[in-house]
Scaffold this motif. Structure first.
Motif, PDB file in Angstrom:
ATOM      1  N   GLN A  87      46.963 -10.545 -25.257  1.00  0.00           N
ATOM      2  CA  GLN A  87      46.114  -9.410 -25.595  1.00  0.00           C
ATOM      3  C   GLN A  87      44.922  -9.875 -26.406  1.00  0.00           C
ATOM      4  O   GLN A  87      44.990 -10.876 -27.128  1.00  0.00           O
ATOM      5  N   THR A 102      40.713 -16.690 -17.617  1.00  0.00           N
ATOM      6  CA  THR A 102      41.377 -15.411 -17.347  1.00  0.00           C
ATOM      7  C   THR A 102      41.692 -14.658 -18.642  1.00  0.00           C
ATOM      8  O   THR A 102      41.933 -13.450 -18.605  1.00  0.00           O
ATOM      9  N   TYR A 103      41.651 -15.361 -19.772  1.00  0.00           N
ATOM     10  CA  TYR A 103      41.792 -14.682 -21.067  1.00  0.00           C
ATOM     11  C   TYR A 103      40.550 -13.848 -21.388  1.00  0.00           C
ATOM     12  O   TYR A 103      40.599 -12.954 -22.222  1.00  0.00           O
ATOM     13  N   HIS A 104      39.452 -14.095 -20.714  1.00  0.00           N
ATOM     14  CA  HIS A 104      38.209 -13.357 -20.927  1.00  0.00           C
ATOM     15  C   HIS A 104      38.072 -12.157 -19.996  1.00  0.00           C
ATOM     16  O   HIS A 104      37.031 -11.487 -19.997  1.00  0.00           O
ATOM     17  N   GLN A 128      45.177 -13.268 -18.159  1.00  0.00           N
ATOM     18  CA  GLN A 128      45.954 -14.434 -18.580  1.00  0.00           C
ATOM     19  C   GLN A 128      47.322 -14.010 -19.126  1.00  0.00           C
ATOM     20  O   GLN A 128      48.260 -14.764 -19.104  1.00  0.00           O
ATOM     21  N   VAL A 151      39.760  -8.508 -18.390  1.00  0.00           N
ATOM     22  CA  VAL A 151      40.699  -7.405 -18.560  1.00  0.00           C
ATOM     23  C   VAL A 151      40.693  -6.604 -17.264  1.00  0.00           C
ATOM     24  O   VAL A 151      39.629  -6.323 -16.703  1.00  0.00           O
ATOM     25  N   THR A 196      44.857  -9.138 -21.097  1.00  0.00           N
ATOM     26  CA  THR A 196      43.978  -9.926 -20.244  1.00  0.00           C
ATOM     27  C   THR A 196      44.718 -10.354 -18.979  1.00  0.00           C
ATOM     28  O   THR A 196      45.944 -10.267 -18.894  1.00  0.00           O
TER      29      THR A 196
END
Length: 193
Positions: free
Chosen positions: A152, A127-129, A149, A131, A147
């Protein structure tokens, strides 16, 4: 001006008033915005036709589209393990920074296996990948995005090279899917938290 001439002018003006809206109705609709073309050195390796091509990917939601690209098979496996296929496929107007198989191969195997077998850590990483907005090439120079996650990530440009967090290079960007913009990256992005 004679009375007959005035009647003709009025009749022609009335006809013109009817023809003008008809011309507008028949004119082609304006595009909502510029159509983004994929950019970057790895875009040349996309198939020119079929499901894995840029045109083929545009017809499918993002997780399905990624599954048709052999260079993203590790990412697809990770998304399935985390249970995020439906989440990604049902989201609207998202951007995915998609690591290639080679990007995942940069992570030592023991570390990657640990991440792949820990659903919470894997979900955090994946989920950090993503936006929750459309990020196209024009927004990449000096961009900061939150993101899914919660952390930022930043994007920057130097010449024709676009970077994410000063560590990953976008090797093929602005690949459109049915519900997302995809930027394929050469390094897995690591969240701060």
């Amino acid at each position: 001006m004679t009375t007959t001439h005035r009647v003709r002018v009025a009749a022609l003006s009335g006809a013109g008033a009817l023809l003008f809206p008809l011309a507008l109705a028949l004119a082609p609709a304006a595009q909502a915005g510029p159509v983004q073309e994929p950019f970057g050195p790895a875009c040349a390796s996309l198939p020119t036709s079929g499901e894995g091509s840029a045109a083929g990917m545009a017809d499918d939601p993002v997780a399905t589209a990624a599954s048709n690209n052999p260079a993203l098979s590790t990412l697809v496996t990770a998304v399935k393990k985390a249970g995020l296929v439906d989440t990604l496929n049902n989201a609207d107007d998202i951007t995915v920074f998609a690591p290639t198989n080679d990007a995942f191969a940069k992570i030592p195997k023991a570390d990657l296996d640990k991440i792949l077998n820990d659903k919470e850590q894997l979900t955090n990483l994946l989920t950090y990948h993503v936006v929750d907005e459309t990020v196209t090439r024009d927004k990449l120079p000096n961009g900061t995005f939150t993101t899914l996650q919660g952390d930022q990530l930043t994007t920057s440009q130097s010449g024709d090279v676009y970077k994410v967090n000063n560590s990953a290079t976008i090797v093929c960007g602005d690949v459109e899917t049915e519900n997302a913009t995809v930027h394929v990256v050469d390094t897995v992005l690591m969240p701060k938290s």
